[in-house]
Design a protein around this motif. Structure first.
Motif, PDB file in Angstrom:
ATOM      1  N   GLN A 108       0.843  -1.193   0.000  1.00  0.00           N
ATOM      2  CA  GLN A 108       0.000   0.000   0.000  1.00  0.00           C
ATOM      3  C   GLN A 108       0.873   1.237   0.000  1.00  0.00           C
ATOM      4  OE1 GLN A 108      -2.376  -0.209   3.559  1.00  0.00           O
ATOM      5  NE2 GLN A 108      -0.868   0.831   4.794  1.00  0.00           N
ATOM      6  N   SER A 110       0.703   5.250   1.392  1.00  0.00           N
ATOM      7  CA  SER A 110      -0.001   6.197   2.255  1.00  0.00           C
ATOM      8  C   SER A 110       0.475   7.606   1.954  1.00  0.00           C
ATOM      9  CB  SER A 110       0.276   5.871   3.726  1.00  0.00           C
ATOM     10  OG  SER A 110      -0.170   4.570   4.042  1.00  0.00           O
ATOM     11  N   TYR A 121      -7.099  12.401  -5.125  1.00  0.00           N
ATOM     12  CA  TYR A 121      -6.619  11.098  -4.662  1.00  0.00           C
ATOM     13  C   TYR A 121      -7.754  10.074  -4.591  1.00  0.00           C
ATOM     14  CZ  TYR A 121      -2.105  13.213  -3.622  1.00  0.00           C
ATOM     15  OH  TYR A 121      -0.891  13.841  -3.731  1.00  0.00           O
ATOM     16  N   GLU A 122      -8.927  10.498  -4.134  1.00  0.00           N
ATOM     17  CA  GLU A 122     -10.066   9.582  -4.092  1.00  0.00           C
ATOM     18  C   GLU A 122     -10.405   9.068  -5.489  1.00  0.00           C
ATOM     19  OE1 GLU A 122     -12.599  10.908  -0.148  1.00  0.00           O
ATOM     20  OE2 GLU A 122     -12.954  12.017  -2.016  1.00  0.00           O
ATOM     21  N   GLY A 125      -8.427   6.029  -6.347  1.00  0.00           N
ATOM     22  CA  GLY A 125      -8.552   4.836  -5.526  1.00  0.00           C
ATOM     23  C   GLY A 125      -8.056   4.957  -4.101  1.00  0.00           C
ATOM     24  N   PHE A 126      -7.508   6.106  -3.719  1.00  0.00           N
ATOM     25  CA  PHE A 126      -7.083   6.304  -2.333  1.00  0.00           C
ATOM     26  C   PHE A 126      -8.319   6.421  -1.449  1.00  0.00           C
ATOM     27  CE2 PHE A 126      -3.222   7.478  -4.467  1.00  0.00           C
ATOM     28  CZ  PHE A 126      -2.198   7.260  -3.555  1.00  0.00           C
ATOM     29  N   GLU A 127      -8.187   5.978  -0.212  1.00  0.00           N
ATOM     30  CA  GLU A 127      -9.268   6.089   0.760  1.00  0.00           C
ATOM     31  C   GLU A 127      -8.784   6.841   1.985  1.00  0.00           C
ATOM     32  OE1 GLU A 127     -10.662   2.149   1.597  1.00  0.00           O
ATOM     33  OE2 GLU A 127     -11.397   1.849  -0.454  1.00  0.00           O
ATOM     34  N   THR A 144      -4.808   6.244   2.085  1.00  0.00           N
ATOM     35  CA  THR A 144      -4.051   5.050   1.710  1.00  0.00           C
ATOM     36  C   THR A 144      -4.596   4.482   0.407  1.00  0.00           C
ATOM     37  OG1 THR A 144      -3.616   4.514   4.026  1.00  0.00           O
ATOM     38  CG2 THR A 144      -3.363   2.731   2.462  1.00  0.00           C
ATOM     39  N   LEU A 145      -3.697   3.928  -0.387  1.00  0.00           N
ATOM     40  CA  LEU A 145      -4.054   3.210  -1.606  1.00  0.00           C
ATOM     41  C   LEU A 145      -3.591   1.772  -1.459  1.00  0.00           C
ATOM     42  CD1 LEU A 145      -5.059   3.227  -4.592  1.00  0.00           C
ATOM     43  CD2 LEU A 145      -2.692   3.754  -5.232  1.00  0.00           C
ATOM     44  N   ASP A 146      -4.512   0.823  -1.579  1.00  0.00           N
ATOM     45  CA  ASP A 146      -4.201  -0.599  -1.500  1.00  0.00           C
ATOM     46  C   ASP A 146      -3.652  -1.055  -2.841  1.00  0.00           C
ATOM     47  OD1 ASP A 146      -4.054  -3.297  -1.035  1.00  0.00           O
ATOM     48  OD2 ASP A 146      -6.219  -3.606  -0.890  1.00  0.00           O
ATOM     49  N   ILE A 153      -2.973   2.649 -10.638  1.00  0.00           N
ATOM     50  CA  ILE A 153      -4.035   3.413 -10.020  1.00  0.00           C
ATOM     51  C   ILE A 153      -5.248   3.409 -10.936  1.00  0.00           C
ATOM     52  CG2 ILE A 153      -2.501   4.852  -8.648  1.00  0.00           C
ATOM     53  CD1 ILE A 153      -2.770   7.009 -10.771  1.00  0.00           C
ATOM     54  N   LYS A 154      -6.381   3.800 -10.393  1.00  0.00           N
ATOM     55  CA  LYS A 154      -7.600   3.867 -11.202  1.00  0.00           C
ATOM     56  C   LYS A 154      -7.402   4.819 -12.369  1.00  0.00           C
ATOM     57  CE  LYS A 154     -11.246   3.047  -7.809  1.00  0.00           C
ATOM     58  NZ  LYS A 154     -12.411   3.684  -7.160  1.00  0.00           N
TER      59      LYS A 154
END
Length: 156
Positions: A108, A110, A121-122, A125-127, A144-146, A153-154
């Motif tokens: 991940q 962060s 960032y959202e 795919g970041f949460e 964080t991005l898993d 990334i998306k």
């Protein structure tokens, strides 16, 4: 657009880029203390991303001009991502992030997003992992991005 690793010769251009973007996009969300903290902490840290071996730092250049910069510390923490105001919305930030996440073996990534960049960032795919924080006037949102299932990334 070319994405390349940064060099010590890029320090002045990167510093100007970061300060110019910060003045427009970041400082309006900070109080005076936060703006001063940014200038005394973040700007000097740019030399670190160019010289320390635990950083993977890249730049985006168009016709030889640096229009974006990103840095990943210890393979899993995004410390910097700045794109010139005139080039925002053209996929440069996404390309810089894609480069970094494809190079890391971390599970991940962060970061502490500036307030103005949370939706960016959202969209990739970041949460959010916690509520908004404040460090000496610097406002941020932990995210964080898993990467366990994907190295990209998306795309939107």
């Amino acid at each position: 657009m070319d994405i390349q690793k940064v060099s010590q010769d890029d320090l002045e251009s990167i510093t100007h880029l970061v300060l110019d973007v910060a003045k427009i996009d970041v400082f309006p969300h900070f109080n005076e203390k936060g703006q001063a903290e940014f200038k005394t902490r973040v700007l000097p840290d740019l030399n670190t991303i160019l010289t320390e071996p635990n950083y993977l730092s890249v730049k985006a250049a168009i016709s030889g001009e640096i229009v974006g910069v990103a840095a990943l510390r210890n393979a899993d923490y995004l410390t910097h991502l700045f794109v010139s105001k005139s080039c925002q919305g053209k996929g440069i930030g996404k390309a810089l992030l894609n480069y970094l996440v494809t190079e890391t073996k971390a599970q991940q990534v962060s970061l502490r997003s500036s307030i103005n960049a949370v939706s960016f960032y959202e969209s990739l795919g970041f949460e959010c992992t916690a509520e908004e924080g404040d460090y000496n006037g610097i406002r941020f949102v932990p995210m964080t991005l898993d990467l366990q299932n994907s190295r990209n990334i998306k795309t939107g």
